[in-house]
Scaffold this active site. Structure first.
Site, PDB file in Angstrom:
ATOM      1  N   ASP A  47      79.250  19.857  43.785  1.00  0.00           N
ATOM      2  CA  ASP A  47      77.578  19.497  43.750  1.00  0.00           C
ATOM      3  C   ASP A  47      76.700  20.270  44.637  1.00  0.00           C
ATOM      4  O   ASP A  47      75.986  19.920  45.307  1.00  0.00           O
ATOM      5  CB  ASP A  47      77.583  17.953  44.140  1.00  0.00           C
ATOM      6  CG  ASP A  47      78.474  16.960  43.425  1.00  0.00           C
ATOM      7  OD1 ASP A  47      78.381  17.053  42.173  1.00  0.00           O
ATOM      8  OD2 ASP A  47      78.900  15.965  44.068  1.00  0.00           O
ATOM      9  N   GLU A 216      71.927  14.415  34.582  1.00  0.00           N
ATOM     10  CA  GLU A 216      71.724  14.572  36.027  1.00  0.00           C
ATOM     11  C   GLU A 216      71.668  15.829  36.678  1.00  0.00           C
ATOM     12  O   GLU A 216      71.351  16.895  35.918  1.00  0.00           O
ATOM     13  CB  GLU A 216      73.001  13.723  36.692  1.00  0.00           C
ATOM     14  CG  GLU A 216      74.294  14.028  36.129  1.00  0.00           C
ATOM     15  CD  GLU A 216      75.541  13.252  36.476  1.00  0.00           C
ATOM     16  OE1 GLU A 216      75.066  12.059  37.226  1.00  0.00           O
ATOM     17  OE2 GLU A 216      76.821  13.640  36.134  1.00  0.00           O
TER      18      GLU A 216
END
Length: 535
Positions: A47, A216
């Protein structure tokens, strides 16, 4: 103006040799000859977001239930990185479930976020799937970071990013991955204005700016008069990078796909940060979104601008990018440190930043000062001392990421004279889907070498000495074997080979464990932790 066709041709030639081989050669990072090979970090740095400030590059990486949370990395050349700090020192400020006395949030905790620099500070915002969004700021990314502030208590949201416009107005973008009552669909991306201090969302400003399957990994930029919204979504080929752009934040927006993916070959590079170098070139520092046993490794991809759109990787005939496995380093700095820190002789008064505990540790059960030059680990009862996978419920296991190179080796030296009956301490590999250990277990005042695989013990020889060396070696495929030594020189194999594994959004961790299934009694002193891996 650059000749785009000529540039693309040169770029294709530069990356051709690397694409022929891919990551399975075991090579990675800085090759020492002005080139690099992806991944640049062959370990679980998931991430990612990244920025450039002056001549320095900074990145953040999610850490889930590990503490301290949200790793901060630094680089001078985008290829060689060092962990320099963490944003969250105390995970209980997020939720009590992340503490050593709960340990029930595997795969939860600190998820993706963003790092930005504005108003003379570094700002990190991140999401948690159960407890909402949090932020912290610092004048120095090496810390200290300001006390954690909860921006919004909400569940079912993730992947946020802050943005400071040219007029100083702050914005916040994030995904609601649950069904939204406005359209009864999942994965709606919302845009908010924020208060001047960045600590509150102005709810009346809420608007949905995008919705698509799995959308996302949000990032906001303003480049050459355009607002750019970078995100990922799930298509038939896999999770790809998408971009929207507009002259105004409310829209209207144009949209374009930035890369193609092949999950079996490239593991879907799809979340990271766009950066422009001082020389004008652009790069994308990204994780690979499909995890194998090593987790989601980090790679550096070139960016080519075509018609005002950033194309990620090698530009195809359809003007959409694809994975490249290396090329010329963006910046050459003679003598730059090429190894990320891993060894520790525990001579510091603070834990070095490569370490992360499994959950928030029990503060009174470890020390770097009780005996100078050692990490002392005091044993205490696991939450479930007699059933299930004990290690997953044993507090104060201290870990590092398991590297994926062609040859990997960790050796830990432990003094065991302070052990008590019922105590088990040693070296472990673990994820939520596979655990194994080698260590010393004390029973009836005698100590025995013990190998454990998914909670099944294999007892070994009786240990009468004061010190034990424990070693794990593993290869490019993640096959691990253990060995031990009584003198630090001659090592004997013990136990079976194990396949390292991915679980709960995390790659395998290697670490030191210590618990007692009978009482709060005993300690071990960890003298050294030596980590060797191939380049």
């Amino acid at each position: 103006m650059i000749n785009t066709k000529k540039f693309i041709s040169l770029l294709s030639l530069a990356f051709l040799s690397f694409n022929l081989f891919g990551q399975h050669t075991g090579k990675w990072g800085d090759q020492g000859n002005g080139t690099y090979v992806n991944p640049v970090i062959p370990a679980d740095f998931s991430d990612l977001d990244a920025i450039r400030v002056g001549n320095d590059f900074y990145a953040i990486s999610s850490t889930m239930q590990y503490s301290p949370g949200m790793a901060v990395l630094h680089s001078k050349d985008l290829v060689n990185w060092q962990v320099i700090s963490h944003v969250v020192n105390d995970l209980t400020k997020i939720s009590p479930n992340l503490n050593w006395d709960k340990m029930n949030s595997y795969g939860r905790g600190v998820w993706a976020g963003s790092i930005r620099y504005y108003k003379n500070k570094f700002w990190v915002y991140f999401g948690t799937p159960n407890d909402g969004f949090f932020m912290s700021s610092a004048t120095n990314p090496a810390g200290p970071w300001s006390p954690l502030h909860q921006v919004w208590k909400i569940s079912g949201w993730d992947d946020c990013c802050s943005f400071c416009d040219e007029d100083g107005q702050l914005y916040f973008i994030a995904t609601n991955f649950e069904k939204d009552p406005r359209n009864n669909k999942k994965y709606n991306i919302h845009l908010f204005r924020m208060s001047d201090d960045g600590k509150e969302l102005l709810m009346e400003s809420d608007s949905i700016v995008h919705q698509s399957p799995g959308s996302e990994a949000n990032k906001l930029y303003k480049i050459n008069g355009y607002y750019y919204h970078l995100f990922s979504e799930v298509k038939e080929e896999g999770r790809v990078l998408m971009m929207k752009r507009s002259k105004k934040l409310p829209g209207p927006w144009e949209i374009r796909q930035l890369n193609h993916v092949n999950k079996a070959l490239d593991k879907e590079p799809n979340q990271g940060g766009l950066m422009q170098l001082p020389d004008g070139n652009w790069y994308f520092f990204t994780h690979h979104g499909s995890g194998d046993w090593e987790g989601r490794a980090a790679s550096l991809l070139p960016v080519t601008w075509l018609d005002g759109w950033p194309v990620i990787g090698e530009v195809g005939k359809d003007s959409i990018g694809s994975m490249v496995w290396g090329g010329r380093k963006p910046i050459n700095i003679p003598g730059i440190k090429k190894e990320i820190q891993a060894d520790d002789n525990f001579n510091s008064s603070k834990l070095l930043p490569q370490w992360e505990w499994n959950y928030q540790p029990r503060a009174d059960k470890w020390s770097l000062t009780a005996r100078k030059g050692f990490l002392r680990l005091y044993a205490f009862l696991p939450l479930k001392p007699t059933s299930g996978n004990i290690l997953m419920k044993a507090g104060n296991t201290i870990t590092q990421r398991s590297w994926r190179t062609s040859s990997n080796e960790v050796t830990v030296k432990i003094e065991i004279t302070g052990m008590c009956n019922g105590q088990y301490a040693g070296l472990t590999h673990f994820s939520t889907s596979a655990t194994s250990c080698i260590g010393i277990k004390q029973v009836n005042n005698s100590r025995y070498l013990t190998y454990t695989n998914n909670n099944n013990d294999t007892p070994g020889t009786k240990i009468t000495g004061k010190v034990i060396w424990l070693r794990s070696t593993w290869d490019l495929k993640g096959m691990n074997t253990y060995s031990y030594s009584l003198d630090g020189k001659s090592f004997l194999p013990f136990g079976e080979s194990n396949q390292l594994a991915w679980g709960s959004y995390r790659g395998d961790r290697v670490g030191i464990f210590n618990y007692n299934t009978e009482s709060e009694c005993g300690f071990v002193d960890v003298d050294s932790f030596l980590y060797r891996y191939s380049k």
